[in-house]
Design a protein around this motif. Structure first.
Motif, PDB file in Angstrom:
ATOM      1  N   MET A  22       0.825  -1.209   0.000  1.00 40.79           N
ATOM      2  CA  MET A  22       0.000   0.000   0.000  1.00 40.79           C
ATOM      3  C   MET A  22       0.858   1.258   0.000  1.00 40.79           C
ATOM      4  O   MET A  22       0.496   2.252  -0.632  1.00 40.79           O
ATOM      5  CB  MET A  22      -0.952   0.003   1.194  1.00 40.79           C
ATOM      6  CG  MET A  22      -2.116  -0.924   1.018  1.00 40.79           C
ATOM      7  SD  MET A  22      -3.397  -0.548   2.195  1.00 40.79           S
ATOM      8  CE  MET A  22      -3.347  -1.982   3.175  1.00 40.79           C
ATOM      9  N   SER A  23       1.981   1.226   0.684  1.00 45.37           N
ATOM     10  CA  SER A  23       2.895   2.368   0.695  1.00 45.37           C
ATOM     11  C   SER A  23       3.411   2.655  -0.712  1.00 45.37           C
ATOM     12  O   SER A  23       3.435   3.817  -1.160  1.00 45.37           O
ATOM     13  CB  SER A  23       4.084   2.105   1.622  1.00 45.37           C
ATOM     14  OG  SER A  23       3.661   1.890   2.948  1.00 45.37           O
ATOM     15  N   ILE A  24       3.806   1.611  -1.402  1.00 47.89           N
ATOM     16  CA  ILE A  24       4.301   1.759  -2.772  1.00 47.89           C
ATOM     17  C   ILE A  24       3.189   2.250  -3.695  1.00 47.89           C
ATOM     18  O   ILE A  24       3.415   3.079  -4.581  1.00 47.89           O
ATOM     19  CB  ILE A  24       4.925   0.436  -3.261  1.00 47.89           C
ATOM     20  CG1 ILE A  24       6.198   0.141  -2.461  1.00 47.89           C
ATOM     21  CG2 ILE A  24       5.204   0.464  -4.757  1.00 47.89           C
ATOM     22  CD1 ILE A  24       6.743  -1.265  -2.633  1.00 47.89           C
ATOM     23  N   TYR A  25       1.979   1.782  -3.459  1.00 46.28           N
ATOM     24  CA  TYR A  25       0.811   2.186  -4.245  1.00 46.28           C
ATOM     25  C   TYR A  25       0.557   3.695  -4.101  1.00 46.28           C
ATOM     26  O   TYR A  25       0.241   4.376  -5.077  1.00 46.28           O
ATOM     27  CB  TYR A  25      -0.390   1.366  -3.781  1.00 46.28           C
ATOM     28  CG  TYR A  25      -1.519   1.224  -4.757  1.00 46.28           C
ATOM     29  CD1 TYR A  25      -1.312   0.772  -6.056  1.00 46.28           C
ATOM     30  CD2 TYR A  25      -2.818   1.512  -4.365  1.00 46.28           C
ATOM     31  CE1 TYR A  25      -2.365   0.618  -6.938  1.00 46.28           C
ATOM     32  CE2 TYR A  25      -3.881   1.362  -5.239  1.00 46.28           C
ATOM     33  CZ  TYR A  25      -3.645   0.914  -6.525  1.00 46.28           C
ATOM     34  OH  TYR A  25      -4.685   0.767  -7.398  1.00 46.28           O
ATOM     35  N   ARG A  50      -5.876   7.281   2.219  1.00 42.83           N
ATOM     36  CA  ARG A  50      -6.813   6.874   3.269  1.00 42.83           C
ATOM     37  C   ARG A  50      -6.813   5.362   3.475  1.00 42.83           C
ATOM     38  O   ARG A  50      -6.924   4.883   4.595  1.00 42.83           O
ATOM     39  CB  ARG A  50      -8.231   7.376   2.960  1.00 42.83           C
ATOM     40  CG  ARG A  50      -8.422   8.832   3.277  1.00 42.83           C
ATOM     41  CD  ARG A  50      -7.978   9.231   4.712  1.00 42.83           C
ATOM     42  NE  ARG A  50      -8.459   8.307   5.722  1.00 42.83           N
ATOM     43  CZ  ARG A  50      -7.724   7.875   6.753  1.00 42.83           C
ATOM     44  NH1 ARG A  50      -6.486   8.280   6.947  1.00 42.83           N
ATOM     45  NH2 ARG A  50      -8.245   7.033   7.620  1.00 42.83           N
ATOM     46  N   ALA A  51      -6.693   4.592   2.412  1.00 43.64           N
ATOM     47  CA  ALA A  51      -6.627   3.131   2.551  1.00 43.64           C
ATOM     48  C   ALA A  51      -5.380   2.750   3.344  1.00 43.64           C
ATOM     49  O   ALA A  51      -5.439   1.909   4.254  1.00 43.64           O
ATOM     50  CB  ALA A  51      -6.617   2.462   1.179  1.00 43.64           C
ATOM     51  N   HIS A  52      -4.270   3.390   3.031  1.00 45.85           N
ATOM     52  CA  HIS A  52      -3.000   3.156   3.724  1.00 45.85           C
ATOM     53  C   HIS A  52      -3.122   3.568   5.188  1.00 45.85           C
ATOM     54  O   HIS A  52      -2.730   2.821   6.102  1.00 45.85           O
ATOM     55  CB  HIS A  52      -1.914   3.963   2.995  1.00 45.85           C
ATOM     56  CG  HIS A  52      -0.549   3.825   3.557  1.00 45.85           C
ATOM     57  ND1 HIS A  52       0.022   4.782   4.347  1.00 45.85           N
ATOM     58  CD2 HIS A  52       0.370   2.845   3.416  1.00 45.85           C
ATOM     59  CE1 HIS A  52       1.240   4.406   4.680  1.00 45.85           C
ATOM     60  NE2 HIS A  52       1.483   3.233   4.123  1.00 45.85           N
ATOM     61  N   GLY A  53      -3.666   4.743   5.427  1.00 45.60           N
ATOM     62  CA  GLY A  53      -3.833   5.236   6.793  1.00 45.60           C
ATOM     63  C   GLY A  53      -4.794   4.385   7.598  1.00 45.60           C
ATOM     64  O   GLY A  53      -4.562   4.099   8.778  1.00 45.60           O
ATOM     65  N   ASN A  54      -5.869   3.964   6.951  1.00 44.55           N
ATOM     66  CA  ASN A  54      -6.850   3.142   7.645  1.00 44.55           C
ATOM     67  C   ASN A  54      -6.245   1.809   8.051  1.00 44.55           C
ATOM     68  O   ASN A  54      -6.503   1.308   9.151  1.00 44.55           O
ATOM     69  CB  ASN A  54      -8.082   2.948   6.753  1.00 44.55           C
ATOM     70  CG  ASN A  54      -9.258   2.420   7.514  1.00 44.55           C
ATOM     71  OD1 ASN A  54      -9.380   1.215   7.690  1.00 44.55           O
ATOM     72  ND2 ASN A  54     -10.113   3.311   7.970  1.00 44.55           N
ATOM     73  N   PRO A  60      -2.496  -2.642  13.621  1.00 42.64           N
ATOM     74  CA  PRO A  60      -1.659  -2.855  14.815  1.00 42.64           C
ATOM     75  C   PRO A  60      -2.455  -3.336  16.044  1.00 42.64           C
ATOM     76  O   PRO A  60      -2.040  -4.294  16.707  1.00 42.64           O
ATOM     77  CB  PRO A  60      -1.036  -1.478  15.067  1.00 42.64           C
ATOM     78  CG  PRO A  60      -1.001  -0.839  13.713  1.00 42.64           C
ATOM     79  CD  PRO A  60      -2.273  -1.304  13.051  1.00 42.64           C
ATOM     80  N   LEU A  61      -3.566  -2.693  16.343  1.00 41.91           N
ATOM     81  CA  LEU A  61      -4.362  -3.111  17.496  1.00 41.91           C
ATOM     82  C   LEU A  61      -4.884  -4.532  17.301  1.00 41.91           C
ATOM     83  O   LEU A  61      -4.877  -5.346  18.227  1.00 41.91           O
ATOM     84  CB  LEU A  61      -5.525  -2.154  17.749  1.00 41.91           C
ATOM     85  CG  LEU A  61      -6.477  -2.578  18.878  1.00 41.91           C
ATOM     86  CD1 LEU A  61      -5.729  -2.712  20.198  1.00 41.91           C
ATOM     87  CD2 LEU A  61      -7.627  -1.610  18.991  1.00 41.91           C
ATOM     88  N   THR A  62      -5.310  -4.841  16.084  1.00 43.19           N
ATOM     89  CA  THR A  62      -5.820  -6.184  15.827  1.00 43.19           C
ATOM     90  C   THR A  62      -4.718  -7.224  16.015  1.00 43.19           C
ATOM     91  O   THR A  62      -4.952  -8.299  16.575  1.00 43.19           O
ATOM     92  CB  THR A  62      -6.424  -6.265  14.416  1.00 43.19           C
ATOM     93  OG1 THR A  62      -7.383  -5.212  14.265  1.00 43.19           O
ATOM     94  CG2 THR A  62      -7.131  -7.592  14.201  1.00 43.19           C
ATOM     95  N   ARG A  90      -8.597  -6.271   5.599  1.00 44.86           N
ATOM     96  CA  ARG A  90      -7.837  -5.051   5.280  1.00 44.86           C
ATOM     97  C   ARG A  90      -7.547  -4.972   3.787  1.00 44.86           C
ATOM     98  O   ARG A  90      -7.546  -3.891   3.205  1.00 44.86           O
ATOM     99  CB  ARG A  90      -6.545  -4.990   6.090  1.00 44.86           C
ATOM    100  CG  ARG A  90      -6.763  -4.844   7.592  1.00 44.86           C
ATOM    101  CD  ARG A  90      -7.366  -3.503   8.023  1.00 44.86           C
ATOM    102  NE  ARG A  90      -8.790  -3.387   7.800  1.00 44.86           N
ATOM    103  CZ  ARG A  90      -9.455  -2.254   7.548  1.00 44.86           C
ATOM    104  NH1 ARG A  90      -8.826  -1.118   7.453  1.00 44.86           N
ATOM    105  NH2 ARG A  90     -10.750  -2.256   7.373  1.00 44.86           N
ATOM    106  N   GLY A  91      -7.322  -6.119   3.156  1.00 44.21           N
ATOM    107  CA  GLY A  91      -7.150  -6.139   1.705  1.00 44.21           C
ATOM    108  C   GLY A  91      -8.424  -5.744   0.980  1.00 44.21           C
ATOM    109  O   GLY A  91      -8.395  -4.968   0.018  1.00 44.21           O
TER     110      GLY A  91
END
Length: 130
Positions: A22-25, A50-54, A60-62, A90-91
């Motif tokens: 997602m970062s590369i995207y 937003r997808a990356h941030g979400n 992490p919490l999950t 998440r995907g």
């Protein structure tokens, strides 16, 4: 006794790869439109950011909850199920954030992430207390 969270480590690794993708995207779209900071009003870049941030807000919490679940002695099959749901949900969310006819992915990604958070939270509380 040494505690090893082998299953959680596996799913954390998969989550790390998905996060890197997602970062590369995001970076790819930044390069495409020449936007180094912010989204410049570009809807595609905004959706990718937003997808990356979400992902960064929920994964992490999950993963911490999955680690607790595994550490408290949950059956391996259930830990695997939780990890698979995390990665798939998440995907799906990231896929759905592209908009258009893919919006269903966002909906089901959100619902499955929330369901997983609820179940893991309650399971951790129950297993820790009883």
């Amino acid at each position: 006794m040494t505690l090893t969270l082998t299953l959680t480590a596996f799913y954390a690794g998969l989550a790390g790869l998905l996060y890197l993708y997602m970062s590369i995207y995001v970076i790819k779209q930044r390069l495409n439109i020449g936007q180094g900071l912010g989204d410049g009003g570009d809807d595609t870049l905004n959706r990718r950011i937003r997808a990356h941030g979400n992902f960064n807000e929920y994964a992490p919490l999950t993963l911490v909850l999955i680690a607790g679940f595994e550490a408290l002695g949950a059956p391996a099959l259930l830990v695997h199920l939780a990890g698979i749901i995390l990665i798939v949900s998440r995907g799906l969310h990231a896929y759905g954030m592209q908009g258009g006819d893919k919006e269903w992915g966002r909906k089901y990604g959100i619902l499955s992430t929330f369901a997983l958070l609820l179940v893991l939270s309650l399971a951790n509380i129950g297993m820790a207390l009883f």
